[in-house]
Design an enzyme around this catalytic site. Structure first.
Site, PDB file in Angstrom:
ATOM      1  N   LYS A  80      -8.770  -6.548 -11.537  1.00 21.57           N
ATOM      2  CA  LYS A  80      -7.858  -5.504 -11.066  1.00 21.57           C
ATOM      3  C   LYS A  80      -7.623  -4.544 -12.216  1.00 21.57           C
ATOM      4  CE  LYS A  80      -5.298  -4.620  -7.350  1.00 21.57           C
ATOM      5  NZ  LYS A  80      -5.604  -4.891  -5.938  1.00 21.57           N
ATOM      6  N   GLY A 181       5.683  -3.283  10.442  1.00 24.63           N
ATOM      7  CA  GLY A 181       4.839  -2.245   9.842  1.00 24.63           C
ATOM      8  C   GLY A 181       3.684  -1.891  10.750  1.00 24.63           C
ATOM      9  N   GLY A 183       1.456   0.716  10.251  1.00 24.36           N
ATOM     10  CA  GLY A 183       0.622   1.699   9.543  1.00 24.36           C
ATOM     11  C   GLY A 183      -0.846   1.423   9.818  1.00 24.36           C
ATOM     12  N   VAL A 185      -3.041  -0.999   9.098  1.00 28.89           N
ATOM     13  CA  VAL A 185      -3.410  -2.310   9.646  1.00 28.89           C
ATOM     14  C   VAL A 185      -2.591  -2.621  10.900  1.00 28.89           C
ATOM     15  CG1 VAL A 185      -3.548  -4.781   9.184  1.00 28.89           C
ATOM     16  CG2 VAL A 185      -4.037  -3.160   7.354  1.00 28.89           C
ATOM     17  N   TYR A 187      -1.146  -0.848  13.156  1.00 26.21           N
ATOM     18  CA  TYR A 187      -1.525  -0.127  14.376  1.00 26.21           C
ATOM     19  C   TYR A 187      -2.708  -0.823  15.060  1.00 26.21           C
ATOM     20  CZ  TYR A 187      -3.888   3.177  17.362  1.00 26.21           C
ATOM     21  OH  TYR A 187      -4.525   3.742  18.438  1.00 26.21           O
TER      22      TYR A 187
HETATM   23  P1  NAD Z   1       0.239   1.364   5.332  1.00 24.30           P
HETATM   24  O1  NAD Z   1       0.968   1.984   4.197  1.00 24.30           O
HETATM   25  O2  NAD Z   1      -0.737   2.157   6.113  1.00 24.30           O
HETATM   26  O3  NAD Z   1       1.287   0.770   6.394  1.00 24.30           O
HETATM   27  C1  NAD Z   1       2.436   0.079   6.028  1.00 24.30           C
HETATM   28  C2  NAD Z   1       3.521   0.477   7.024  1.00 24.30           C
HETATM   29  O4  NAD Z   1       4.684  -0.305   6.778  1.00 24.30           O
HETATM   30  C3  NAD Z   1       3.938   1.944   6.909  1.00 24.30           C
HETATM   31  O5  NAD Z   1       3.839   2.577   8.171  1.00 24.30           O
HETATM   32  C4  NAD Z   1       5.383   1.856   6.408  1.00 24.30           C
HETATM   33  O6  NAD Z   1       6.199   2.904   6.908  1.00 24.30           O
HETATM   34  C5  NAD Z   1       5.805   0.520   6.959  1.00 24.30           C
HETATM   35  N1  NAD Z   1       6.959  -0.063   6.301  1.00 24.30           N
HETATM   36  C6  NAD Z   1       7.337   0.029   4.984  1.00 24.30           C
HETATM   37  N2  NAD Z   1       8.493  -0.625   4.784  1.00 24.30           N
HETATM   38  C7  NAD Z   1       8.836  -1.179   5.966  1.00 24.30           C
HETATM   39  C8  NAD Z   1       9.909  -1.993   6.398  1.00 24.30           C
HETATM   40  N3  NAD Z   1      10.869  -2.386   5.573  1.00 24.30           N
HETATM   41  N4  NAD Z   1       9.971  -2.360   7.720  1.00 24.30           N
HETATM   42  C9  NAD Z   1       9.017  -1.968   8.580  1.00 24.30           C
HETATM   43  N5  NAD Z   1       7.964  -1.187   8.227  1.00 24.30           N
HETATM   44  C10 NAD Z   1       7.880  -0.805   6.936  1.00 24.30           C
HETATM   45  O7  NAD Z   1      -0.440   0.055   4.711  1.00 24.30           O
HETATM   46  P2  NAD Z   1      -1.608  -0.822   5.372  1.00 24.30           P
HETATM   47  O8  NAD Z   1      -2.905  -0.395   4.822  1.00 24.30           O
HETATM   48  O9  NAD Z   1      -1.391  -0.897   6.846  1.00 24.30           O
HETATM   49  O10 NAD Z   1      -1.288  -2.235   4.711  1.00 24.30           O
HETATM   50  C11 NAD Z   1      -0.206  -3.023   5.181  1.00 24.30           C
HETATM   51  C12 NAD Z   1      -0.098  -4.282   4.319  1.00 24.30           C
HETATM   52  O11 NAD Z   1      -1.323  -5.022   4.386  1.00 24.30           O
HETATM   53  C13 NAD Z   1       0.146  -4.018   2.828  1.00 24.30           C
HETATM   54  O12 NAD Z   1       0.906  -5.081   2.307  1.00 24.30           O
HETATM   55  C14 NAD Z   1      -1.252  -4.091   2.238  1.00 24.30           C
HETATM   56  O13 NAD Z   1      -1.219  -4.444   0.872  1.00 24.30           O
HETATM   57  C15 NAD Z   1      -1.864  -5.197   3.078  1.00 24.30           C
HETATM   58  N6  NAD Z   1      -3.319  -5.144   3.153  1.00 24.30           N
HETATM   59  C16 NAD Z   1      -3.944  -4.059   3.635  1.00 24.30           C
HETATM   60  C17 NAD Z   1      -5.335  -4.027   3.722  1.00 24.30           C
HETATM   61  C18 NAD Z   1      -6.065  -2.843   4.283  1.00 24.30           C
HETATM   62  O14 NAD Z   1      -7.247  -2.986   4.631  1.00 24.30           O
HETATM   63  N7  NAD Z   1      -5.436  -1.701   4.439  1.00 24.30           N
HETATM   64  C19 NAD Z   1      -6.083  -5.135   3.278  1.00 24.30           C
HETATM   65  C20 NAD Z   1      -5.407  -6.262   2.804  1.00 24.30           C
HETATM   66  C21 NAD Z   1      -4.012  -6.248   2.737  1.00 24.30           C
END
Ligand code: NAD
Length: 354
Positions: A80, A181, A183, A185, A187
């Site tokens: 990392k 959440g 966002g 993932v 969605y």
């Molecule tokens: P993202 O930022 O697109 O979505 C996160 C969502 O959570 C946002 O819409 C945000 O408004 C919402 N949020 C923040 N605080 C909140 C709360 N207190 N209550 C409810 N909603 C809240 O991120 P993502 O890419 O969807 O990732 C989501 C999680 O999954 C993160 O922890 C990320 O590290 C993990 N993750 C993502 C991936 C990936 O492929 N994107 C892979 C592995 C792990």
């Protein structure tokens, strides 16, 4: 500061401190293990309060990547990078190129990608000076691109496995799931869950993200304060880390926690707490590996979308193995997963010295 004595130091192979006065770059690259392949893991840019915090984050996150890549059966180790700075203010193409030269200097022992504070567009800039970068924009016909749908697919399959194991149900039809959440993932996860007939409720602090799943998918909106404590079959944290802690765990009403968020347990003790409370927890770095599988195959090359899909499908079997061992040995699923990951790393180390 003595790196070797820090609590997060875990026999990391190499820790690189890099600075470039011209661009203001101050970065730390931690290579936890290359026993299974090049150390792969994203580059985080963050306003760390101190360089000590940045080192701790790099050490902790790189070890997490070793475990995640090992459990995803990828020929990759764990690493990392962190860049100290405000991504909105300090991130310039020159700074990213300077970081790319640091990555290049490691000769392929570390492969970078986007993380919090960096984007696919930033990786394109970094790729001007190094080949050791992934998570670029998707090329026509190739694997890769946005990892979120893959992470959501793995999480969906993991929820199915957890429901089968804990509730003895073969499908998600009629199963209630609370998604924290919606966002990238969250969605896609809501889309897969509703398509299979699950009863989904969700919360997001961004109204537009929540409105989208409500209007498009018929999801029931819930407040962000109460989502974790809904009386449902499954809680799927897909927003923040450390949501499972000494305060939240006693208030959980669901028998299963299975979601995509990274670092859901505030501390290792919280895995013990969940186990003692009879809650089946799908270890985060096992269930959320769909995205890294896609990103890794993009970097390593030669995989079709169908192959990525079948690799992501194997997440469910891996989780079932962990659930079964946890039941047999009466140990937290988080402890079982950590042990399996460490065993895989040790096997890789033995192959290297053999
Ligand atoms: P993202 O930022 O697109 O979505 C996160 C969502 O959570 C946002 O819409 C945000 O408004 C919402 N949020 C923040 N605080 C909140 C709360 N207190 N209550 C409810 N909603 C809240 O991120 P993502 O890419 O969807 O990732 C989501 C999680 O999954 C993160 O922890 C990320 O590290 C993990 N993750 C993502 C991936 C990936 O492929 N994107 C892979 C592995 C792990």
């Amino acid at each position: 500061m003595n790196v070797f004595e820090l609590p997060d130091f875990d026999d990391h192979e190499q820790v690189v401190f890099a600075s470039d006065a011209r661009t203001g770059l101050r970065a730390i690259v931690a290579l936890h293990s290359t026993a299974l392949g090049p150390a792969a893991g994203g580059c985080r840019m963050w306003r760390y309060a101190s360089s000590g915090d940045a080192v701790a984050d790099a050490l902790r996150l790189s070890r997490g990547m070793s475990y995640k890549n090992a459990m995803a059966d990828l020929p990759l180790g764990g690493g990392k990078a962190v860049i100290i700075g405000d991504p909105r203010r300090d991130k310039t193409p020159e700074l990213l190129e300077a970081f790319g030269r640091v990555v290049e200097s490691l000769g392929g022992r570390y492969v970078t990608a986007e993380d919090v504070g960096t984007t696919a567009a930033d990786m394109e800039v970094i790729s001007r000076v190094t080949r050791y970068v992934s998570g670029l924009h998707r090329r026509a016909g190739g694997a890769g691109g946005d990892p979120s749908p893959w992470t959501a697919l793995g999480t969906f399959l993991g929820i199915r496995a957890a429901v089968k194991f804990k509730l003895g149900r073969q499908s998600l039809e009629g199963v209630s799931v609370a998604v924290q959440g919606t966002g990238g993932v969250g969605y896609h996860l809501c889309r897969l869950l509703t398509a299979e007939g699950a009863r989904v409720r969700a919360a997001d602090v961004r109204a537009e993200a929540l409105d989208r799943v409500v209007s498009e998918l018929g999801v029931t909106p819930v407040s962000a304060e109460s989502i974790l404590f809904e009386p449902v079959d499954v809680i799927a944290p897909c927003a923040l880390g450390a949501v499972l802690n000494a305060t939240s765990i006693p208030r959980l009403k669901a028998p299963i926690v299975a979601g995509a968020a990274n670092n859901q347990l505030a501390t290792a003790d919280d895995g013990v707490r969940l186990h003692a409370a009879g809650v089946l927890y799908a270890p985060d770095y096992v269930i959320n590996a769909g995205g890294i599988i896609s990103v890794a195959r993009e970097y390593l090359g030669g995989a079709t979308e169908e192959q990525v899909k079948s690799e992501v499908h194997r997440i469910a079997d891996r989780l079932l193995e962990i659930f079964e061992r946890s039941r047999r040995e009466n140990r937290p699923t988080s402890a079982v997963a950590d042990q399996l990951a460490r065993e895989r790393l040790r096997a890789g180390e033995r192959r290297l010295v053999a």
